[in-house]
Design a protein around this motif. Structure first.
Motif, mmCIF file in Angstrom:
data_model
loop_
_atom_site.group_PDB
_atom_site.id
_atom_site.type_symbol
_atom_site.label_atom_id
_atom_site.label_comp_id
_atom_site.label_asym_id
_atom_site.label_seq_id
_atom_site.Cartn_x
_atom_site.Cartn_y
_atom_site.Cartn_z
ATOM 1 N N THR A 233 0.775 -1.197 0.041
ATOM 2 C CA THR A 233 0.047 0.077 -0.261
ATOM 3 C C THR A 233 0.787 1.138 -0.177
ATOM 4 O O THR A 233 1.915 1.206 0.696
ATOM 5 N N VAL A 234 0.438 2.179 -0.659
ATOM 6 C CA VAL A 234 1.263 3.389 -0.945
ATOM 7 C C VAL A 234 0.436 4.785 -0.282
ATOM 8 O O VAL A 234 -0.724 4.746 -0.911
ATOM 9 N N ALA A 235 1.212 5.854 0.227
ATOM 10 C CA ALA A 235 0.605 6.728 0.335
ATOM 11 C C ALA A 235 1.508 8.014 -0.388
ATOM 12 O O ALA A 235 2.775 8.145 0.083
ATOM 13 N N LEU A 236 1.081 8.891 -1.147
ATOM 14 C CA LEU A 236 1.591 9.806 -1.779
ATOM 15 C C LEU A 236 1.156 11.167 -1.036
ATOM 16 O O LEU A 236 0.195 11.249 -0.962
ATOM 17 N N VAL A 237 2.068 11.995 -0.483
ATOM 18 C CA VAL A 237 1.876 13.147 0.568
ATOM 19 C C VAL A 237 2.780 14.287 0.257
ATOM 20 O O VAL A 237 3.925 14.186 -0.357
ATOM 21 N N ALA A 238 2.292 15.406 0.722
ATOM 22 C CA ALA A 238 3.201 16.670 1.074
ATOM 23 C C ALA A 238 3.071 17.032 2.503
ATOM 24 O O ALA A 238 1.829 17.072 2.727
ATOM 25 N N MET A 239 4.319 17.112 3.151
ATOM 26 C CA MET A 239 4.294 17.310 4.652
ATOM 27 C C MET A 239 4.580 18.762 4.737
ATOM 28 O O MET A 239 5.807 19.269 5.002
ATOM 29 N N ASN A 240 3.682 19.519 4.487
ATOM 30 C CA ASN A 240 3.960 20.993 4.613
ATOM 31 C C ASN A 240 4.205 21.828 5.739
ATOM 32 O O ASN A 240 4.942 22.610 6.212
ATOM 33 N N GLY B 278 4.377 16.908 10.780
ATOM 34 C CA GLY B 278 3.336 15.853 11.249
ATOM 35 C C GLY B 278 1.817 16.237 10.424
ATOM 36 O O GLY B 278 0.973 15.323 11.147
ATOM 37 N N VAL B 279 1.844 16.876 9.723
ATOM 38 C CA VAL B 279 0.685 17.213 9.130
ATOM 39 C C VAL B 279 0.856 16.702 7.502
ATOM 40 O O VAL B 279 1.684 17.296 6.816
ATOM 41 N N PHE B 280 0.173 15.660 7.065
ATOM 42 C CA PHE B 280 0.222 15.089 5.676
ATOM 43 C C PHE B 280 -0.933 15.783 4.895
ATOM 44 O O PHE B 280 -2.204 15.317 5.131
ATOM 45 N N SER B 281 -0.480 16.308 3.642
ATOM 46 C CA SER B 281 -1.569 16.649 2.709
ATOM 47 C C SER B 281 -1.684 15.349 1.630
ATOM 48 O O SER B 281 -0.496 15.133 1.017
ATOM 49 N N THR C 211 -6.487 17.247 5.742
ATOM 50 C CA THR C 211 -5.178 16.671 6.028
ATOM 51 C C THR C 211 -5.255 15.419 7.041
ATOM 52 O O THR C 211 -6.280 15.303 7.535
ATOM 53 N N TYR C 212 -4.058 14.879 7.143
ATOM 54 C CA TYR C 212 -4.084 13.689 8.199
ATOM 55 C C TYR C 212 -2.883 14.197 9.067
ATOM 56 O O TYR C 212 -1.709 14.521 8.689
ATOM 57 N N ASP C 213 -3.222 13.735 10.396
ATOM 58 C CA ASP C 213 -2.033 14.043 11.321
ATOM 59 C C ASP C 213 -1.423 12.643 11.548
ATOM 60 O O ASP C 213 -1.804 11.808 10.969
ATOM 61 N N LEU C 214 -0.419 12.733 12.468
ATOM 62 C CA LEU C 214 0.481 11.599 12.652
ATOM 63 C C LEU C 214 -0.436 10.339 13.225
ATOM 64 O O LEU C 214 -0.499 9.051 12.711
ATOM 65 N N GLU C 215 -1.421 10.447 14.165
ATOM 66 C CA GLU C 215 -2.219 9.418 14.549
ATOM 67 C C GLU C 215 -3.151 8.951 13.396
ATOM 68 O O GLU C 215 -3.157 7.646 13.328
ATOM 69 N N LEU D 59 5.763 5.170 1.976
ATOM 70 C CA LEU D 59 5.266 6.532 1.987
ATOM 71 C C LEU D 59 6.458 7.521 1.121
ATOM 72 O O LEU D 59 7.491 7.673 1.162
ATOM 73 N N ILE D 60 5.774 8.211 0.094
ATOM 74 C CA ILE D 60 6.369 8.684 -0.808
ATOM 75 C C ILE D 60 6.072 10.538 -0.761
ATOM 76 O O ILE D 60 4.800 10.675 -0.773
ATOM 77 N N HIS D 61 7.006 11.335 -0.550
ATOM 78 C CA HIS D 61 6.957 12.614 -0.371
ATOM 79 C C HIS D 61 6.941 13.163 -1.778
ATOM 80 O O HIS D 61 7.832 13.336 -2.577
ATOM 81 N N ASN D 62 5.707 13.883 -2.318
ATOM 82 C CA ASN D 62 5.623 14.536 -3.819
ATOM 83 C C ASN D 62 6.863 15.726 -3.630
ATOM 84 O O ASN D 62 6.988 16.486 -2.497
ATOM 85 N N PHE D 63 7.399 15.787 -4.815
ATOM 86 C CA PHE D 63 8.419 16.970 -4.837
ATOM 87 C C PHE D 63 9.744 16.322 -4.206
ATOM 88 O O PHE D 63 10.512 17.728 -3.871
#
Length: 409
Positions: free
Chosen positions: A247-254, A257-260, A296-300, A310-314
């Motif tokens: 399973t894969v999550a593509l996110v940006a952590m601006n 601990g907060v994931f877009s 967004t999603y927090d760490l919990e 877990l892949i960070h965009n850019f």
């Protein structure tokens, strides 16, 4: 979408990675694709130009026009040789079609040149260009470009951010050069429907074809797309069974601990390098996405989803501060519990503002990050942000791509 029969044919007939490496460029030239030419289904497109047939030069008349939504049709007396752009995907298109030298002003701070470093006799130095910004009218007059590769509706859709409006666009078009671009095909932003009537969304390679027509290099675009299609065919043929895929999550952590979240199955070209991989997207059913600004999603919350990868965009090159911050999850009491952290499956992903060269390299990158057992592990970045993949683990022929860019089609 590709039908099941075509997909199965592709899986049976496409070579393995070892076959590709063994036969080198002859595999690319041989045409591996079975079924539709679009590979993953989102990039299928006729290569016929929507521009006027006058794009073919004649001794009597060398003018031509190219049409793109939402700009309309732009007429050219000759191929532009002074171009200003605000988006790195248009820079990459110009480089791909052999017109990198035409770029005079661009967002130099974000262009990743590590892909070009892997291509023999392909060079582009962003440090020699002027740095553009969206609403710097003085710069536009100073550069005096033949063409501005930008979607002008950007200013009306995001008018709260810029001291630049439709009157300014009209002034520039009258006194300097035409605008040409389509920005919102990247993510199919919902603001477009509220602001622009009949806005047409393009796939990545449809957009590349538009810009290739501007530079009169559609043969190069088509040849590069064949490389891309063969790469997709190769990847699709060697994917593990769906129930064995991570399973894969593509996110940006601006913020820490907060994931877009980004949906990999959205229709924009910004994630077109992931769609051929049959990814099990943890956000597939989520109503919270970066594109919709819906949360967004927090760490919990991320721990509840607990993606394998877990892949960070850019994150290309490893320099992005947000990606570097994400690596600190291993030192956080909650973040360290994530499976992706514990299994060392945190990656800096490709850039969504991608042209043809980026797209090809980023399909290979994503395949290696998500399926290392099938395609070989993605390497650690060097200190300068470049990376090295052994020749026998490369999924496409670098020399072939370079040859196309340099005119050996």
């Amino acid at each position: 979408m590709r039908d099941n029969d075509a997909s199965e044919t592709s899986r049976r007939e496409a070579p393995t990675r070892r076959d590709y490496v063994k036969y080198g460029g002859s595999v690319v030239g041989g045409g591996l694709l079975a079924g539709c030419t679009g590979g993953s289904g989102d990039e299928s497109t006729s290569e016929s130009a929507t521009a006027s047939e006058s794009t073919e030069s004649t001794e009597e008349n060398t003018s031509y026009e190219v049409c793109i939504s939402p700009v309309g049709c732009v007429e050219f007396d000759s191929v532009p040789d002074r171009v200003l752009t605000y988006s790195i995907n248009y820079v990459d298109m110009a480089v791909a079609f052999g017109y990198g030298e035409a770029i005079n002003a661009m967002p130099t701070e974000r262009l990743y040149t590590g892909y070009y470093d892997q291509l023999p006799d392909v060079e582009f130095d962003p440090s020699t260009r002027m740095t553009s910004s969206y609403d710097n009218k003085e710069l536009i007059y100073d550069v005096d470009p033949d063409l501005i590769l930008l979607d002008p509706t950007w200013f009306s859709i995001y008018n709260e951010y810029y001291d630049f409006d439709e009157d300014d666009v009209e002034e520039i078009e009258e006194n300097v050069a035409s605008y040409f671009g389509n920005r919102f095909s990247r993510s199919h932003n919902n603001r477009v429907d509220q602001s622009v009537e009949n806005y047409e969304f393009y796939t990545a390679w449809e957009l590349y074809n538009k810009v290739a027509q501007v530079f009169r290099e559609t043969e190069k675009q088509q040849a590069l797309k064949r490389v891309r299609d063969d790469l997709v065919s190769l990847v699709e043929a060697n994917l593990p069974p769906e129930d064995e895929r991570p399973t894969v999550a593509l996110v940006a952590m601006n913020d820490w601990g907060v994931f877009s979240p980004y949906k990999i199955d959205n229709e924009g070209y910004g994630v077109s390098h992931y769609r051929p991989l049959g990814v099990r997207d943890v956000f597939a059913e989520s109503d919270r996405t970066y594109e919709s600004d819906a949360g967004t999603y927090d760490l919990e919350a991320m721990l509840e989803i607990d993606p394998d990868v877990l892949i960070h965009n850019f994150g290309t090159g490893g320099f992005d501060e947000r990606y570097q911050s994400m690596l600190e999850l291993k030192d956080d009491p909650v973040g360290s519990e994530l499976s992706a952290v514990q299994n060392d499956r945190l990656y800096g992903g490709g850039d969504s503002m991608q042209g043809p060269i980026y797209n090809i390299f980023q399909i290979e990158m994503a395949a290696k990050q998500i399926y290392p057992e099938q395609f070989g592990a993605f390497p650690t970045y060097n200190d300068d942000g470049t990376y090295d993949i052994p020749e026998d683990e490369q999924l496409f022929d670098r020399q072939r791509v370079a040859d196309i860019i340099n005119g050996d089609i």
